[in-house]
Design a protein around this motif. Sequence first.
Motif, PDB file in Angstrom:
ATOM      1  N   PHE A 112       0.834  -1.203   0.000  1.00  0.00           N
ATOM      2  CA  PHE A 112       0.000   0.000   0.000  1.00  0.00           C
ATOM      3  C   PHE A 112       0.872   1.257   0.000  1.00  0.00           C
ATOM      4  N   PRO A 113       0.304   2.395  -0.384  1.00  0.00           N
ATOM      5  CA  PRO A 113       1.087   3.639  -0.315  1.00  0.00           C
ATOM      6  C   PRO A 113       1.440   3.971   1.134  1.00  0.00           C
ATOM      7  N   GLU A 114       2.601   4.562   1.302  1.00  0.00           N
ATOM      8  CA  GLU A 114       3.058   4.874   2.666  1.00  0.00           C
ATOM      9  C   GLU A 114       2.749   6.321   3.026  1.00  0.00           C
ATOM     10  N   GLY A 115       2.655   6.539   4.338  1.00  0.00           N
ATOM     11  CA  GLY A 115       2.532   7.895   4.867  1.00  0.00           C
ATOM     12  C   GLY A 115       1.152   8.479   4.698  1.00  0.00           C
ATOM     13  N   PRO A 116       0.959   9.702   5.177  1.00  0.00           N
ATOM     14  CA  PRO A 116      -0.345  10.349   5.019  1.00  0.00           C
ATOM     15  C   PRO A 116      -0.641  10.638   3.549  1.00  0.00           C
ATOM     16  N   LEU A 117      -1.891  10.506   3.183  1.00  0.00           N
ATOM     17  CA  LEU A 117      -2.276  10.701   1.786  1.00  0.00           C
ATOM     18  C   LEU A 117      -2.954  12.049   1.608  1.00  0.00           C
ATOM     19  N   GLU A 118      -3.038  12.494   0.363  1.00  0.00           N
ATOM     20  CA  GLU A 118      -3.658  13.780   0.057  1.00  0.00           C
ATOM     21  C   GLU A 118      -4.941  13.542  -0.726  1.00  0.00           C
ATOM     22  N   VAL A 119      -5.980  14.223  -0.380  1.00  0.00           N
ATOM     23  CA  VAL A 119      -7.277  14.041  -1.051  1.00  0.00           C
ATOM     24  C   VAL A 119      -7.159  14.423  -2.531  1.00  0.00           C
ATOM     25  N   GLY A 120      -7.727  13.599  -3.371  1.00  0.00           N
ATOM     26  CA  GLY A 120      -7.743  13.903  -4.806  1.00  0.00           C
ATOM     27  C   GLY A 120      -6.537  13.356  -5.550  1.00  0.00           C
ATOM     28  N   ARG A 121      -5.502  12.968  -4.825  1.00  0.00           N
ATOM     29  CA  ARG A 121      -4.299  12.465  -5.503  1.00  0.00           C
ATOM     30  C   ARG A 121      -4.377  10.953  -5.703  1.00  0.00           C
ATOM     31  N   GLU A 122      -3.597  10.489  -6.684  1.00  0.00           N
ATOM     32  CA  GLU A 122      -3.584   9.050  -6.962  1.00  0.00           C
ATOM     33  C   GLU A 122      -2.277   8.429  -6.491  1.00  0.00           C
ATOM     34  N   VAL A 166     -11.729  -4.805  -4.322  1.00  0.00           N
ATOM     35  CA  VAL A 166     -11.222  -4.077  -3.163  1.00  0.00           C
ATOM     36  C   VAL A 166     -12.363  -3.346  -2.464  1.00  0.00           C
ATOM     37  N   LEU A 167     -12.471  -3.614  -1.157  1.00  0.00           N
ATOM     38  CA  LEU A 167     -13.513  -2.957  -0.358  1.00  0.00           C
ATOM     39  C   LEU A 167     -12.871  -1.748   0.338  1.00  0.00           C
ATOM     40  N   THR A 168     -13.405  -0.571   0.072  1.00  0.00           N
ATOM     41  CA  THR A 168     -12.751   0.634   0.599  1.00  0.00           C
ATOM     42  C   THR A 168     -13.728   1.534   1.341  1.00  0.00           C
ATOM     43  N   ARG A 169     -13.147   2.465   2.083  1.00  0.00           N
ATOM     44  CA  ARG A 169     -13.941   3.523   2.721  1.00  0.00           C
ATOM     45  C   ARG A 169     -13.221   4.831   2.449  1.00  0.00           C
ATOM     46  N   GLY A 170     -13.897   5.715   1.706  1.00  0.00           N
ATOM     47  CA  GLY A 170     -13.306   7.024   1.401  1.00  0.00           C
ATOM     48  C   GLY A 170     -12.219   6.972   0.351  1.00  0.00           C
ATOM     49  N   MET A 171     -12.155   5.893  -0.352  1.00  0.00           N
ATOM     50  CA  MET A 171     -11.127   5.754  -1.401  1.00  0.00           C
ATOM     51  C   MET A 171     -11.728   5.091  -2.631  1.00  0.00           C
ATOM     52  N   ASP A 172     -11.075   5.341  -3.747  1.00  0.00           N
ATOM     53  CA  ASP A 172     -11.492   4.693  -4.985  1.00  0.00           C
ATOM     54  C   ASP A 172     -10.292   3.900  -5.487  1.00  0.00           C
ATOM     55  N   VAL A 173     -10.448   2.604  -5.612  1.00  0.00           N
ATOM     56  CA  VAL A 173      -9.313   1.762  -5.996  1.00  0.00           C
ATOM     57  C   VAL A 173      -9.609   1.056  -7.305  1.00  0.00           C
ATOM     58  N   GLU A 174      -8.626   1.081  -8.183  1.00  0.00           N
ATOM     59  CA  GLU A 174      -8.766   0.357  -9.457  1.00  0.00           C
ATOM     60  C   GLU A 174      -7.566  -0.550  -9.635  1.00  0.00           C
ATOM     61  N   ARG A 196      -7.232   6.278  -5.294  1.00  0.00           N
ATOM     62  CA  ARG A 196      -7.538   7.701  -5.311  1.00  0.00           C
ATOM     63  C   ARG A 196      -8.280   8.027  -4.021  1.00  0.00           C
ATOM     64  N   VAL A 197      -7.779   9.004  -3.305  1.00  0.00           N
ATOM     65  CA  VAL A 197      -8.387   9.371  -2.025  1.00  0.00           C
ATOM     66  C   VAL A 197      -9.546  10.328  -2.293  1.00  0.00           C
ATOM     67  N   LEU A 198     -10.697  10.001  -1.721  1.00  0.00           N
ATOM     68  CA  LEU A 198     -11.895  10.795  -2.006  1.00  0.00           C
ATOM     69  C   LEU A 198     -12.239  11.778  -0.897  1.00  0.00           C
ATOM     70  N   GLU A 199     -11.940  11.391   0.345  1.00  0.00           N
ATOM     71  CA  GLU A 199     -12.314  12.287   1.442  1.00  0.00           C
ATOM     72  C   GLU A 199     -11.210  12.366   2.484  1.00  0.00           C
ATOM     73  N   LYS A 200     -11.233  13.449   3.244  1.00  0.00           N
ATOM     74  CA  LYS A 200     -10.173  13.617   4.240  1.00  0.00           C
ATOM     75  C   LYS A 200     -10.553  12.886   5.538  1.00  0.00           C
ATOM     76  N   GLY A 201      -9.558  12.799   6.424  1.00  0.00           N
ATOM     77  CA  GLY A 201      -9.788  12.080   7.678  1.00  0.00           C
ATOM     78  C   GLY A 201      -9.265  10.661   7.560  1.00  0.00           C
TER      79      GLY A 201
END
Lengths: 178, 430
Positions: free
Chosen positions: B54-64, B84-92, B111-116
């Motif tokens: 998985f990607p490391e570290g804090p993520l930024e909303v809207g970025r891939e 992939v089952l996600t919450r607040g993210m879009d995975v392809e 792709r991160v969809l929401e903050k938090g």
Amino acid sequence: MIGVLLSIASAYVAGTYVGALSVIPWILSLKRRDVGLLAFFVYAVYLGNSIEVSSVYSYPSLLVVLSVSLALVVLLDDILTSKVVPERRELIAIPFVLTGFFLPESLIVGEGLVIVSRLRMGKIASLSVAVVVLAFAVLWKTVDYADSAPVQVAVAAAVGIFVILVSLSWKTFKKCSF
Amino acid sequence: MKREDFIFATGFLLILEGYLSANVLPGFLGLALLIYPLLLRSSTEFSVSASATFPEGPLEVGREYPIEIRVRNSGSTVRVIPRVLTRGMDVEVPSLMVPGNGEKTLLGRVRVLEKGEVSIEGITLTVEEPRGVYFDELTLEGAVFQAYPSLEELREEAMIEKNLRLAELYKAGRFLGLESIDFKDLREYQHGDDFRRIDWKASLRLGELIVREFLREDNVDVYIFLDNTREMRKGIKQAKIDYASTLVLQLASMLLDKYRVGLVVYDEVSAKLLPARKGQAQLEAIRRSLGIKHEGKVMSLRFELSTKIGPKARDFIGMVLPLMKGRKGSSGIFEALSLLKNPSFIILVTDLSNPRDVYRAVSEARKKHRVLILSPNPILFYSGKLDERTLERLYKAYEEREKLIRRFNVLVPTIDLGPSDYLREIARVM
């Protein structure tokens, strides 16, 4: 693709052009596998009705039965894999198939080569096929008489049930839906 | 129905056909079909293991971000289909064919969809043999991430906040009324102030931004312009004109306490003026002028400001079409503006479906009047059937409209409105 070619060749050997229709389920399967499978069902029923074989215990009839049956299996495999280009190792069978238009034995060898190159014959599968051959060999004298076709089919059904039981009890897999 | 069951059913049907027609061939075809699944089972062996990166570290909303699933296959050839089952993210993650005794990596994107706190709750790998008859499933553990708002999102939020603050100021009446040239006071610069009012000399002297304030004439007339063109009247369940009428009435009832309020209803060719007056009688007169029916038609959703028709073609159309003949391209909005003799405050309620004319008219009007545009967003009013094509069309229209609103905001304050916006307003007034 090679399944279509085999179907045409085997039907030609059996004296009909119905094999050409095998191209329809194959083309449909390229679009959608399940539609191809449904069309295959219709094709198989129509093909069975188009060629008349009264007994499996004569050499020319056995050639027809084996060539058409094996071609049908390869066609089903083609439909399920939905592949256009045949694999390189399958191409070895092509000369046998082409010769098969004139020499039915060669066609059966070609079909056998295609099946062996695609599917692995494990111990259980080999044993089950051997049981089929053995059953018909043992019952040769009993079921080889005039108008014995329904009896021979009944033997095939019995062996078929045995094969299904072996299949279902051998490996437990989750099955894909339509 | 399972595919294997279908093959068995076909086999037995062929056997039955052979038995009934006394023909050996269908019986053997059926037997061959019954043997086929046995061969298939013999060739199939599921022995797949997998691990995900998985990607490391804090993520930024809207970025891939990239995601990797490494698959090791020690069985027969399989197709691996990830879910992939996600919450607040879009995975392809695409599916992939993994050969027997091979190893492959599925490369996907997150792709991160929401903050938090967002998470990949789990990955299910469906391992299917190439013929699609049998399958197996493999589950991988997910991960939890912290997502922070992106710079773009912050900018967007700032813009929304600015728009809202502007709307609040208009509601409070601070912007209503024309300012005279009489100097009133100096004060600190506040967010949203016009840059042209900055007193640079005073700012330099005091070391912070200072703006000039002028005396306001509060007895200015307020004219509400209501766009009654065809596009405003279109709508399946609710048209923009219905919404706009309620909005106009609500605005008028609010403004009539302090100002003289008039109404101008214009369509493609003409305009009707209700002169500005004060009092409850005026509210009733406005109410009576708003009896406009909507047409049960689908909106066109076109917001292009530039036209593809050249000047020559426009002249030709002007000569040929009787509607345009002699009018030199002027439409209802120009006539509406010509009806106002004194400098006024104009609240223009329009969906901007004819942006070229509105843009030209507003450009002219702002020289003499103060203009505010309240624009019901047609996309938010769409009530037709939603399918994949319509959604794509709506998305394109939405993007086009965003650009348009930005262009108009450069000219005059333009506020985008949705169908539920006035309800909040009405609730506050009551």
